[in-house]
Design a protein around this motif. Structure first.
Motif, PDB file in Angstrom:
ATOM      1  N   GLY A  21       0.821  -1.207   0.000  1.00 55.64           N
ATOM      2  CA  GLY A  21       0.000   0.000   0.000  1.00 55.64           C
ATOM      3  C   GLY A  21       0.857   1.260   0.000  1.00 55.64           C
ATOM      4  O   GLY A  21       0.549   2.234  -0.689  1.00 55.64           O
ATOM      5  N   GLU A  22       1.952   1.230   0.747  1.00 58.54           N
ATOM      6  CA  GLU A  22       2.891   2.362   0.772  1.00 58.54           C
ATOM      7  C   GLU A  22       3.543   2.544  -0.601  1.00 58.54           C
ATOM      8  O   GLU A  22       3.726   3.668  -1.072  1.00 58.54           O
ATOM      9  CB  GLU A  22       3.958   2.119   1.843  1.00 58.54           C
ATOM     10  N   ARG A  76       2.254   1.844  -3.499  1.00 54.84           N
ATOM     11  CA  ARG A  76       1.257   2.469  -4.382  1.00 54.84           C
ATOM     12  C   ARG A  76       1.122   3.955  -4.042  1.00 54.84           C
ATOM     13  O   ARG A  76       1.004   4.794  -4.932  1.00 54.84           O
ATOM     14  CB  ARG A  76      -0.089   1.752  -4.234  1.00 54.84           C
ATOM     15  N   ARG A  77       1.181   4.281  -2.747  1.00 55.68           N
ATOM     16  CA  ARG A  77       1.046   5.667  -2.301  1.00 55.68           C
ATOM     17  C   ARG A  77       2.151   6.556  -2.881  1.00 55.68           C
ATOM     18  O   ARG A  77       1.918   7.716  -3.202  1.00 55.68           O
ATOM     19  CB  ARG A  77       1.063   5.755  -0.778  1.00 55.68           C
ATOM     20  N   ASP A 107      -5.548   1.009  -5.422  1.00 56.20           N
ATOM     21  CA  ASP A 107      -5.623   1.129  -3.969  1.00 56.20           C
ATOM     22  C   ASP A 107      -4.473   0.404  -3.275  1.00 56.20           C
ATOM     23  O   ASP A 107      -4.493   0.187  -2.073  1.00 56.20           O
ATOM     24  CB  ASP A 107      -6.957   0.601  -3.457  1.00 56.20           C
ATOM     25  N   GLY A 108      -3.419   0.023  -4.020  1.00 56.64           N
ATOM     26  CA  GLY A 108      -2.265  -0.632  -3.449  1.00 56.64           C
ATOM     27  C   GLY A 108      -2.397  -2.139  -3.392  1.00 56.64           C
ATOM     28  O   GLY A 108      -1.548  -2.819  -2.856  1.00 56.64           O
TER      29      GLY A 108
END
Length: 176
Positions: free
Chosen positions: A120-121, A123-124, A173-174
């Motif tokens: 998720g990080e 993707r962020r 959304d990761g």
């Protein structure tokens, strides 16, 4: 329940216990240890944590970024995970993610959980995919990567020898 936290000098004792459990050497991937790091003394440990914090500051590093997190449960450091990325979109030589879990915390899904959180990080920070490598004989790590959607692309040569190279495509959304 574990959590991912930024490196902190407040966990020097807990981190040292994990480091001792691993034994001598720099094999705790995810902690970015260098031979020159003096993690035994309070001042050396503080300097190392400051280096990790500095490496994560995009204002100081215009060509690449790093996100370092420690895997913590209660008052124990279970391991570390690092996201490395190049701002030009290229994959770093050893892949985007590296992680390590102390021996006594292995087999509980800690690495799989932490890797999922760091995707998720990734993707962020704008990555559409990540490359992750592990030693060809590290079947436990291969399973962790595959559980998070890693697809084996082949065996590649690195400065540390051969490695399995995996790719994980990230959704908006990761997730995969």
């Amino acid at each position: 329940m574990p959590e991912l936290i930024a490196p902190t000098i407040h966990l020097h004792g807990a981190w040292s216990e994990a480091h001792e459990e691993w034994g001598p050497g720099l094999h705790e991937d995810g902690f970015a240890l260098k031979e020159s790091d003096d993690v035994g003394s309070a001042a050396g440990f503080a300097a190392w944590v400051a280096r990790l914090t500095d490496a994560a500051d995009p204002a100081r590093h215009h060509d690449s970024g790093h996100v370092f997190r420690w895997i913590v449960e209660g008052d124990q450091v279970l391991g570390g995970i690092a996201l490395r990325y190049e701002f030009d979109g290229a994959a770093p030589p050893l892949g985007h993610l590296g992680y390590g879990v102390r021996p006594s915390a292995r087999g509980r899904g800690v690495a799989t959980w932490a890797l999922g959180r760091m995707l998720g990080e990734a993707r962020r920070v704008g990555l559409a995919h990540v490359r992750i490598m592990c030693a060809p004989d590290n079947l436990a790590s291969a399973r962790v990567i595959e559980r998070q959607g890693g697809v084996l692309e082949g065996i590649v040569e690195t400065r540390f020898g051969p490695a399995r190279s995996y790719r994980i495509d990230l959704g908006p959304d990761g997730t995969r």
